[in-house]
Motif scaffolding. Sequence first.
Motif, PDB file in Angstrom:
ATOM      1  N   HIS A 120       8.654   1.044  25.855  1.00 12.13           N
ATOM      2  CA  HIS A 120       9.960   1.043  25.207  1.00 12.13           C
ATOM      3  C   HIS A 120       9.695   1.127  23.710  1.00 12.13           C
ATOM      4  O   HIS A 120       9.057   0.237  23.153  1.00 12.13           O
ATOM      5  CB  HIS A 120      10.743  -0.240  25.494  1.00 12.13           C
ATOM      6  N   HIS A 155      11.220   7.348  21.465  1.00 16.09           N
ATOM      7  CA  HIS A 155      12.087   7.981  22.455  1.00 16.09           C
ATOM      8  C   HIS A 155      13.335   8.573  21.793  1.00 16.09           C
ATOM      9  O   HIS A 155      13.886   9.562  22.264  1.00 16.09           O
ATOM     10  CB  HIS A 155      12.493   6.974  23.537  1.00 16.09           C
ATOM     11  N   CYS A 163      13.712   2.592  28.309  1.00 12.97           N
ATOM     12  CA  CYS A 163      13.691   3.836  27.538  1.00 12.97           C
ATOM     13  C   CYS A 163      13.399   5.051  28.417  1.00 12.97           C
ATOM     14  O   CYS A 163      13.891   6.145  28.141  1.00 12.97           O
ATOM     15  CB  CYS A 163      12.664   3.741  26.416  1.00 12.97           C
ATOM     16  N   SER A 182      16.297   7.865  28.959  1.00 14.34           N
ATOM     17  CA  SER A 182      15.942   9.202  28.458  1.00 14.34           C
ATOM     18  C   SER A 182      16.145  10.259  29.535  1.00 14.34           C
ATOM     19  O   SER A 182      16.682  11.342  29.271  1.00 14.34           O
ATOM     20  CB  SER A 182      14.493   9.216  27.980  1.00 14.34           C
TER      21      SER A 182
END
Length: 247
Positions: free
Chosen positions: A100, A104, A197, A201
Amino acid sequence: TNVRRQNVVDIMQSIRNDLDVHCPECGGKVTLSLLENRVCVRCGKESMDREVCENGHHVCDACRKKAANRMIMGHCNESRSKDPIVILSEMMRDNNIRMHDLEHHIMVASALIAAYRNCGGEIDIDSALRDAQKRGSWFPGGICGLCGTCGAAASCGIFYSIVTGTTPHSSGSWSDTNMLVSKCLAKIASIDGPRCCKRNSFIAIQETTDYVKEKLGIVLETSSDVVCGYSDRNDECVKGRCPFYRG
């Protein structure tokens, strides 16, 4: 005031502490040790930090971020894949990218930009990637829980505004850009937290590929069955609630 400030510090430290981190220098496991004055093996600067890898390396955050940003720029420039999730997944495997992390917020837009170019979209990719990197760095860690705006969703908005030339003074595409981010946020929110994340994503990119086809007529290839390979590294994995979890 001091109590509120300490609460924020505690939250941000917890976000950092639960990262599954591998050393950018050697790939070894990074652990949190005693707070000490440590020397970065890359730039030689000293700073108070807790992070050190099992082989004794300490890479400062500034050096790691520089390396991550160089990797993102280079990979997206060179990739000829038409699938933004494939491009993103390849970048996620780099040791400079944590489970994380802030990168990102940059990688999602960059992967979409690369796939857009590879699918026939007209764009100055060097300029677009630099712009995505600049804009993606505006969003701090933990913004999904602290502000209610996931950086992956915002990164899709960054991508869309860049390829459409949208600014705060635009009409039409201004609405489309905000609508895209709202669609990404709605889908991400439907899964609930804790944050991930990787999951967010993938969701954001899937929502964006459909939107780009509808609005811009560019067909980005999409992986038919996205399988997350990070659940064993994420102590907060929601498992069965995640559409990409396969046990």
